[in-house]
Enzyme design. Sequence first.
Site, PDB file in Angstrom:
ATOM      1  N   SER A 101      -3.232   2.730   8.833  1.00 60.08           N
ATOM      2  CA  SER A 101      -3.725   3.775   7.942  1.00 60.08           C
ATOM      3  C   SER A 101      -3.686   5.127   8.651  1.00 60.08           C
ATOM      4  CB  SER A 101      -5.126   3.387   7.452  1.00 60.08           C
ATOM      5  OG  SER A 101      -5.527   4.175   6.366  1.00 60.08           O
ATOM      6  N   ASP A 239      -1.307  -1.860  -1.931  1.00 59.01           N
ATOM      7  CA  ASP A 239      -1.830  -0.908  -0.956  1.00 59.01           C
ATOM      8  C   ASP A 239      -2.102   0.463  -1.565  1.00 59.01           C
ATOM      9  OD1 ASP A 239      -2.507   0.346   1.423  1.00 59.01           O
ATOM     10  OD2 ASP A 239      -0.705  -0.313   2.481  1.00 59.01           O
ATOM     11  N   HIS A 266      -4.334  -3.174   1.813  1.00 63.63           N
ATOM     12  CA  HIS A 266      -4.255  -2.251   2.940  1.00 63.63           C
ATOM     13  C   HIS A 266      -4.423  -2.913   4.298  1.00 63.63           C
ATOM     14  CE1 HIS A 266      -4.218   1.941   4.174  1.00 63.63           C
ATOM     15  NE2 HIS A 266      -5.410   1.883   4.744  1.00 63.63           N
TER      16      HIS A 266
END
Length: 295
Positions: A101, A239, A266
């Site tokens: 991320s 995601d 995610h």
Amino acid sequence: MTRPEATIAVPGGNVWFKRVGGGPGLPLLVVHGGPGLPHYYLTSLERLATEREVIFWDQLGCGNSDCPSNPDLWTMQRSVAEMDAVANALGLNAFHIFGNSWGGMLAQQYVLDVPSGAVSLIISNSTASIPQFADHVIGLKSRLDPATQAAIDHHEAAGTTHSAEYQAAITTWNETFLCRTRPWPGELYQAFQNTGAEIFETMFGPSVFHIVGTIRSWDVVDRLAEITLPTLLLAGRYDECSPEHMRDMHRRIAGSRFEFFERSAHLPFIEEPDRFDAVMRDFLRQHDRGGPVRA
């Protein structure tokens, strides 16, 4: 020899780190997301410590690290300097990087700007463009049921995001586009409970739906061709970071490898752990010995 758990001085304060495991493989430096979501949610990566040392650190402003109240600290440039200080203090002369991320964004900027001993780069569920990410998130929000959308919009406009209705709407978002495993593991809750609010709000903004912070214009799409390290990109079907955008990143990074996780949002290390581990072990072993990347 560096202690398994200690602190390192970085620009702005001291950060905590932990070294786990060992073995013949090169170390793996784990870069967490957020900004400000500490390492706890990534402890699944300790499974890889049977073959190599896995190194976690909490970035300044969250978790076990110092949490200074100084909005001037929360920039991409300072974060890159922090990552460089960590790698140097740990004596990492040859190592792999894993960034999830926001951590994938920081890792990209680091390898683009800082000469280091990194031998490979793993970009997990991330983006190369905040403007493109922001557009994708708004598109995903439109897929939620009307009541959930309305609750998010109403409470963000009114500044009442601590309300039960807003928190329920964000839970729906998180369980749809962040982690689809039920129930959530304790380490994910622990990360959220120790999130650095100031760093997130200064760099991102009040939420992913209103990105107005210091990295609102961050975009390295046109620089991706400069990445020459062997690179693995991981994307999830559900995601909040667009898998289509990650495919474009893959096309722009010569020789990179792209892996798509059909049942993940995610966090594939939590949502599809067996496949995640197999992909990671294969890639890391391959580049311990400098082998070619599979497209």
